[in-house]
Design a protein around this motif. Structure first.
Motif, PDB file in Angstrom:
ATOM      1  N   MET A 125       0.818  -1.198   0.000  1.00  0.00           N
ATOM      2  CA  MET A 125       0.000   0.000   0.000  1.00  0.00           C
ATOM      3  C   MET A 125       0.855   1.251   0.000  1.00  0.00           C
ATOM      4  O   MET A 125       0.508   2.249  -0.619  1.00  0.00           O
ATOM      5  CB  MET A 125      -0.947   0.010   1.192  1.00  0.00           C
ATOM      6  CG  MET A 125      -2.118   0.912   0.928  1.00  0.00           C
ATOM      7  SD  MET A 125      -3.475   0.608   2.016  1.00  0.00           S
ATOM      8  CE  MET A 125      -2.939   1.385   3.479  1.00  0.00           C
ATOM      9  N   ASP A 126       1.995   1.195   0.692  1.00  0.00           N
ATOM     10  CA  ASP A 126       2.908   2.340   0.666  1.00  0.00           C
ATOM     11  C   ASP A 126       3.338   2.654  -0.759  1.00  0.00           C
ATOM     12  O   ASP A 126       3.506   3.811  -1.129  1.00  0.00           O
ATOM     13  CB  ASP A 126       4.163   2.033   1.474  1.00  0.00           C
ATOM     14  CG  ASP A 126       3.930   2.201   2.944  1.00  0.00           C
ATOM     15  OD1 ASP A 126       2.885   2.777   3.291  1.00  0.00           O
ATOM     16  OD2 ASP A 126       4.767   1.760   3.733  1.00  0.00           O
ATOM     17  N   LEU A 127       3.520   1.602  -1.530  1.00  0.00           N
ATOM     18  CA  LEU A 127       3.966   1.814  -2.905  1.00  0.00           C
ATOM     19  C   LEU A 127       2.791   2.064  -3.839  1.00  0.00           C
ATOM     20  O   LEU A 127       2.979   2.213  -5.022  1.00  0.00           O
ATOM     21  CB  LEU A 127       4.758   0.606  -3.385  1.00  0.00           C
ATOM     22  CG  LEU A 127       6.073   0.376  -2.666  1.00  0.00           C
ATOM     23  CD1 LEU A 127       6.781  -0.808  -3.264  1.00  0.00           C
ATOM     24  CD2 LEU A 127       6.962   1.588  -2.759  1.00  0.00           C
ATOM     25  N   GLY A 128       1.571   2.057  -3.306  1.00  0.00           N
ATOM     26  CA  GLY A 128       0.428   2.423  -4.132  1.00  0.00           C
ATOM     27  C   GLY A 128      -0.402   1.258  -4.629  1.00  0.00           C
ATOM     28  O   GLY A 128      -1.394   1.466  -5.294  1.00  0.00           O
ATOM     29  N   GLY A 129      -0.007   0.037  -4.317  1.00  0.00           N
ATOM     30  CA  GLY A 129      -0.821  -1.100  -4.745  1.00  0.00           C
ATOM     31  C   GLY A 129      -1.777  -1.481  -3.640  1.00  0.00           C
ATOM     32  O   GLY A 129      -1.458  -2.278  -2.780  1.00  0.00           O
ATOM     33  N   GLN A 130      -2.950  -0.869  -3.675  1.00  0.00           N
ATOM     34  CA  GLN A 130      -3.817  -1.002  -2.506  1.00  0.00           C
ATOM     35  C   GLN A 130      -4.415  -2.383  -2.346  1.00  0.00           C
ATOM     36  O   GLN A 130      -4.830  -2.766  -1.277  1.00  0.00           O
ATOM     37  CB  GLN A 130      -4.932   0.035  -2.567  1.00  0.00           C
ATOM     38  CG  GLN A 130      -4.451   1.355  -2.033  1.00  0.00           C
ATOM     39  CD  GLN A 130      -4.913   2.491  -2.873  1.00  0.00           C
ATOM     40  OE1 GLN A 130      -5.341   2.300  -3.988  1.00  0.00           O
ATOM     41  NE2 GLN A 130      -4.835   3.676  -2.353  1.00  0.00           N
ATOM     42  N   THR A 131      -4.458  -3.129  -3.429  1.00  0.00           N
ATOM     43  CA  THR A 131      -5.066  -4.454  -3.322  1.00  0.00           C
ATOM     44  C   THR A 131      -4.254  -5.367  -2.412  1.00  0.00           C
ATOM     45  O   THR A 131      -4.809  -6.194  -1.693  1.00  0.00           O
ATOM     46  CB  THR A 131      -5.205  -5.047  -4.717  1.00  0.00           C
ATOM     47  OG1 THR A 131      -6.014  -4.168  -5.473  1.00  0.00           O
ATOM     48  CG2 THR A 131      -5.854  -6.384  -4.684  1.00  0.00           C
ATOM     49  N   PHE A 151      -5.412  -5.716   1.183  1.00  0.00           N
ATOM     50  CA  PHE A 151      -6.532  -6.573   1.548  1.00  0.00           C
ATOM     51  C   PHE A 151      -6.171  -8.047   1.446  1.00  0.00           C
ATOM     52  O   PHE A 151      -6.633  -8.850   2.239  1.00  0.00           O
ATOM     53  CB  PHE A 151      -7.747  -6.218   0.692  1.00  0.00           C
ATOM     54  CG  PHE A 151      -8.285  -4.878   1.059  1.00  0.00           C
ATOM     55  CD1 PHE A 151      -9.174  -4.769   2.101  1.00  0.00           C
ATOM     56  CD2 PHE A 151      -7.878  -3.739   0.418  1.00  0.00           C
ATOM     57  CE1 PHE A 151      -9.651  -3.538   2.478  1.00  0.00           C
ATOM     58  CE2 PHE A 151      -8.345  -2.507   0.785  1.00  0.00           C
ATOM     59  CZ  PHE A 151      -9.232  -2.405   1.824  1.00  0.00           C
TER      60      PHE A 151
END
Lengths: 159, 379, 374, 151
Positions: free
Chosen positions: C128-134, C137
């Motif tokens: 998520m820090d790198l922008g891959g929000q999936t 989860f």
């Protein structure tokens, strides 16, 4: 020439790695059976908490309104942050002796850290954890609970 | 079958059954136009028509914006094994409406030392640009606000103006996070315009026209992505990548990069101003997707294969508007899948991708396409 | 120094200061980093900590040893069980109590489960820090399965409080072994998915390879332990060097890389999940019979002296240093928390990188803020 | 090196130091003035090579303020404990070992924050957790009627 091949290879491998990732996500997109969300307030009836779940400390009473707490105060000593406070009284037993008994077992849920030391150390197993987890109230004072029910007595045979 | 009938019957439109509007919307608009021109002066008839179109676009904007927000939330939820909005209305379809109402009631927080004129102006610039681009998009046969002969050129020119709004928002917010976001966005959009332009030029070469309706008409015998085979496919991929970048979405959301810049250029915005930016992002996505659908997948043109007349006629039974919406949402879905799959690029990698990979490939691709068109090697 | 003064100084150097945190999506809690930037390039970072300083060391001086356990839960809440174990081992060492093999094996299994769930959360939040929000989860989805196992046996999901001096609070739940086996079976399949979605992804590799390199010399000098240290080639796995509990009877590899960049810090954690699963698989089928807790005196008093115990948490080496004066509560109790020490290296390794890289570097060091502040 | 060898090594560097074989590690009590030179030798001498400063714990002994250094060698896998104390409770001062081990920068700031021991030659000695108006909470004579509640 080699650099051009390297350049193209880089592009193809990069796109391939992206496609593999997209395959995973799109597989999940098309498989709604894998959804893990629980619809909480709706599934309240079927929601069973595990038996060891530390919801809150309770004092089990039997049907005759008797509990096992002798008022010894070991739970109060063991509690790390003063969640439990015991107010004891002196009663006269049937054979005329004076005896210490519990008056109020005050339990402050708002302070409890669920370390289970009180339940674990109680010499007469008077305390237990309930599986209730919906503790929210509108008034903070409601979190201070008295565990022994009004009019309850010590169970026979518990010293 | 149908288009021919329609072409013959334009004059006798009063007798056209209602369901035919779905196949050619001009059957509905033409009589209205004729009636208006007959009853009031040409000036007023134009004004009234513009007003009607404006109101329709406003409605369309709100509906599509809200629907896309909902769709994105559902899509990302399904990708992530979640349910997504499921409380308000069946399957949570009114969730975004509720969100919008909440945003409407929220306080517009004035920012200390912010340039209030520019600060207030910025969201409107973004919105106005959106409306201007929407005007040129062919939604269906005849459902087309303005059909320029330089339609696609107009779209490129106008849509690149939205960066002004983003820059103003970042600049006037008096916040360093916003400023970084705006500057990133500026660098990003300016460079990716180039790729978008070149990818579109590839198709313009194939179509031989810049008029959107003619581009679509040229795909009657097959969509460009099939007609133009390899170069068209490359152009399509490049277009999708760079349009994702241009809408500040997906792996390219440098401008708002919430794990770095909290919310980038709209960090300081609240209430309806924030909603404008938010809606504009989704409408932007809708616009680039519909341009992609128009250029590569034939817009409202049904799926036709060269000379298979029977097959083509069956395809014609599906109304053009459905084709258009289907294609657009397919591309929107792909763009959403990008966003929810990939990690974010860094700003220098983003520019490397553009200048080192996309641009050279794109230039070569234009050359190949020109050669193919010259030799007639396309289908 | 006042922030205004700092800004003036920064202005002179053509830099500007931004505050990342205490409320910022990528600092994973209330860590505040005052970052001097030149354009997007990080020039200097000054961590400001203490937003959730609770004075656990001071509190420990006034409570008894069994009561300390529940405070250690709240330091590094992602390796709560291992923190508990550290204090218990110290107390047992001081009292020279021999705990049964059953306790040792159960503790080891629980520690490794804790490590896996911590690394799962690392994977989730790093994605998520790198922008891959999936990623977030997927990571949480799998972590939930371990938390359910914890809940069934310990009664708590995150703050387990399962250890007590002399053993465990309860015996393992009858379902425990089966559920752990099911989980291992499930996770062996899920872990390759992690690799597909993030490790192999070209964007992720571009973002993390070569970013924030930490040399072996610096890693030792800054005392960076745990997966972050091992990614730099610093062989610092306490489980290997000073085996405690049942680690001397299992085979596992110490995951060591020499590159020391964010990518290898990430990779070290992914590999550690595999190693942890190996450890659990070796132990889960042969948990020896025996009592789950040694009977201790009601009031535990440590003999006068100094006791030092090292354990390997999910983030590095946690040392417990107890000075006892013979009373029921410690005279001084010091936790050497791995996150606090690892935070010291952040400024060193992220200078000269971009602000987006700072997020990646801070993410790869995997901070848990309550452990920094204590 | 084992505990006895380490003790002998310390003896060879400085005879006056008080060496105790603890139950776990060799414990050396160093006067504050000799601390830095001993630490430097321990780090740089090839035979011992204590290159990893595990932790610095500040302790209030009541009368004295003390600091305990746990050092470990990643090469030889041995550990030594350095202890130093100062009886000056008003302006306690010790030498900083930040030059030798970079990790000391944070660990010493923590000791300063919680016990008020100043480290000379520290590059950036400021309060870490607490603000500057706060006392030094890990001292035994620290009183705080508001935040510390006793039963």
């Amino acid at each position: 020439m080699r650099s051009i091949i390297e350049y193209l290879r880089e592009i193809v491998l990069g796109i391939w790695s992206l496609l593999k990732g997209m395959k995973v996500t799109s597989t999940y997109f098309f498989s709604p059976g894998k959804i893990v969300t629980q619809k909480y307030p709706e599934n309240r009836k079927s929601l069973v908490m595990l038996e060891r779940f530390k919801g809150e400390v309770v004092m089990p009473h039997n049907e005759k309104n008797e509990h096992k707490c002798t008022g010894c105060g070991i739970c109060e000593i063991n509690c790390p942050n003063g969640t439990i406070e015991i107010i004891s009284k002196v009663i006269i037993t049937e054979d005329g002796k004076k005896k210490k008994a519990i008056d109020k077992h005050i339990y402050r849920l708002g302070m409890c850290t669920f370390c289970a030391l009180c339940v674990k150390t109680c010499p007469s197993n008077a305390l237990a954890f309930s599986q209730k987890f919906e503790h929210a109230v509108f008034n903070r004072a409601l979190l201070n609970k008295i565990l022994n029910k009004p009019g309850s007595q010590l169970m026979k045979g518990v010293e | 079958m149908l288009p021919e009938i329609v072409a013959q019957n334009t004059s006798a439109s009063q007798s056209v059954p209602w369901w035919k509007f779905f196949y050619d919307f001009s059957l509905l608009t033409q009589p209205v136009d004729v009636w208006l021109k007959g009853s009031v002066s040409p000036f007023w008839s134009t004004v009234i028509e513009m007003a009607i179109v404006g109101v329709l676009f406003l409605l369309f904007y709100a509906v599509v914006g809200l629907f896309l927000v909902y769709a994105e939330r559902k899509v990302c939820a399904f990708i992530q094994n979640r349910l997504g909005p499921n409380r308000i209305g069946p399957f949570g379809i009114f969730q975004t409406v509720a969100d919008l109402i909440k945003l409407l009631f929220k306080e517009l927080i004035p920012i200390k030392n912010a340039d209030s004129f520019l600060f207030n102006l910025a969201p409107f610039i973004v919105i106005i640009v959106n409306f201007m681009v929407l005007a040129a998009i062919p939604f269906s046969k005849g459902l087309h606000a303005i059909d320029f002969n330089i339609g696609i050129f107009y779209v490129i020119a106008v849509s690149s103006m939205s960066v002004v709004g983003v820059l103003l928002a970042g600049w006037s917010s008096n916040s360093k996070y916003s400023l970084i976001g705006a500057m990133r966005s500026g660098a990003q959009i300016v460079s990716y315009e180039l790729s978008i332009g070149l990818a579109i030029i590839t198709i313009v070469i194939l179509a031989g026209s810049m008029q959107l309706s003619e581009i679509i008409e040229a795909q009657r015998t097959g969509w460009f992505i099939f007609k133009g085979h390899i170069p068209a496919l490359i152009a399509f991929v490049i277009y999708i990548i760079s349009s994702t970048a241009e809408t500040n979405r997906g792996p390219f959301d440098m401008a708002e990069a919430e794990s770095e810049l909290t919310a980038g250029y709209h960090t300081e915005y609240s209430g309806i101003r924030f909603a404008f930016f938010y809606l504009a992002e989704y409408i932007n996505m809708f616009i680039v997707a519909s341009i992609a659908a128009t250029l590569f997948l034939g817009g409202w043109m049904p799926f036709h294969v060269g000379s298979w007349d029977g097959f083509n006629r069956i395809m014609d039974f599906i109304p053009p508007f459905i084709w258009y919406i289907g294609k657009t949402f397919f591309i929107i879905w792909i763009i959403m899948l990008f966003k929810w799959t990939f990690p974010r690029l860094r700003i220098d990698q983003l520019l490397t991708l553009e200048w080192k990979y996309l641009l050279p490939i794109n230039l070569l691709n234009v050359l190949i396409m020109a050669f193919i068109v010259l030799m007639g090697w396309h289908f | 120094m006042d922030i205004q003064v700092k800004e003036l100084i920064a202005d002179e150097k053509q830099e500007y200061i931004i505050n990342m945190g205490p409320q910022h999506p990528s600092t994973h809690g209330v860590l505040r980093l005052v970052v001097s930037l030149q354009g997007e390039i990080v020039k200097n970072i000054e961590p400001h900590i203490g937003y959730i300083h609770r004075g656990i060391e001071k509190m420990c001086e006034s409570i008894t040893y069994p009561q300390i356990i529940h405070l250690t839960d709240r330091m590094d809440y992602l390796s709560a069980h291992i923190n508990n174990e550290a204090v218990c081992l110290t107390v047992e060492k001081a009292l020279e109590v021999d705990i049964t093999d059953r306790i040792k094996v159960i503790r080891t299994i629980m520690s490794e489960l804790t490590r896996i769930q911590s690394h799962q959360l690392f994977w989730a939040s790093y994605g998520m820090d790198l922008g891959g929000q999936t990623c977030f989860f997927y990571g949480l989805r799998d972590r939930e399965k371990i938390l359910d196992i914890f809940e069934e046996t310990c009664g708590g999901r995150m703050l387990v409080s399962y250890n007590c001096p002399g053993g465990l609070m309860y015996d393992i739940h009858p379902n425990f072994q089966q559920r752990v086996k099911d989980f291992i079976k499930y996770f062996r399949k899920a872990l390759p998915e992690y690799d597909t979605i993030l490790t192999g992804n070209v964007i992720f590799r571009e973002r993390s390879i070569g970013i924030g390199p930490l040399t072996l010399k610096d890693a030792v000098s800054y005392g960076v332990t745990g997966p972050s240290g091992r990614a730099s080639g610093f062989s610092c796995d306490v489980r290997k060097h000073e085996p405690y509990s049942a680690y001397d009877r299992v085979n596992f590899n110490e995951v060591i890389y020499n590159e020391g960049d964010t990518y290898h810090r990430y990779l070290a954690r992914i590999e550690e999940m595999r190693e942890s699963m190996n450890i659990i698989e070796q132990l889960i089928d042969n948990i020896p019979e025996g009592s789950y807790a040694i009977k201790m005196k009601p009031i535990i008093k440590l003999p006068e002296g100094e006791y030092f115990q090292r354990v390997e948490t999910a983030r590095g080496e946690l040392d417990v240093f107890i000075i006892s004066d013979g009373n029921k509560n410690p005279f001084r109790l010091k936790f050497r928390s791995p996150n606090f020490v690892n935070l010291g290296v952040l400024n060193h390794i992220s200078k000269g990188f971009k602000i987006a890289d700072l997020v990646a570097i801070a993410g790869s060091l995997d901070f848990v803020i309550p452990d920094i502040d204590r | 090196m084992n505990k006895i060898e380490l003790g002998e090594f310390i003896k060879s560097t400085d005879k006056d130091l008080e060496i105790k074989e603890g139950n776990q590690f060799t414990e050396v009590t160093v006067p504050p003035l000799k601390l830095f030179s001993l630490a430097k030798q321990l780090k740089e001498r090839e035979e011992v090579k204590f290159d990893f400063l595990v932790c610095i714990s500040g302790i209030d002994y009541g009368a004295d303020l003390g600091v305990v250094y746990h050092l470990r060698s990643t090469v030889y896998e041995h550990t030594i404990v350095l202890k130093t104390r100062t009886s000056d409770r008003v302006t306690p001062k010790l030498d900083s070992v930040t030059e030798l081990w970079a990790t000391a920068e944070f660990l010493e700031r923590e000791v300063y924050d919680l016990l008020g021991i100043k480290f000379t030659n520290h590059p950036d000695l400021r309060r870490l957790f607490l603000d500057s108006s706060w006392g030094f909470p890990l001292r035994k004579d620290y009183v705080d009627d508001i935040n510390i509640v006793t039963k």
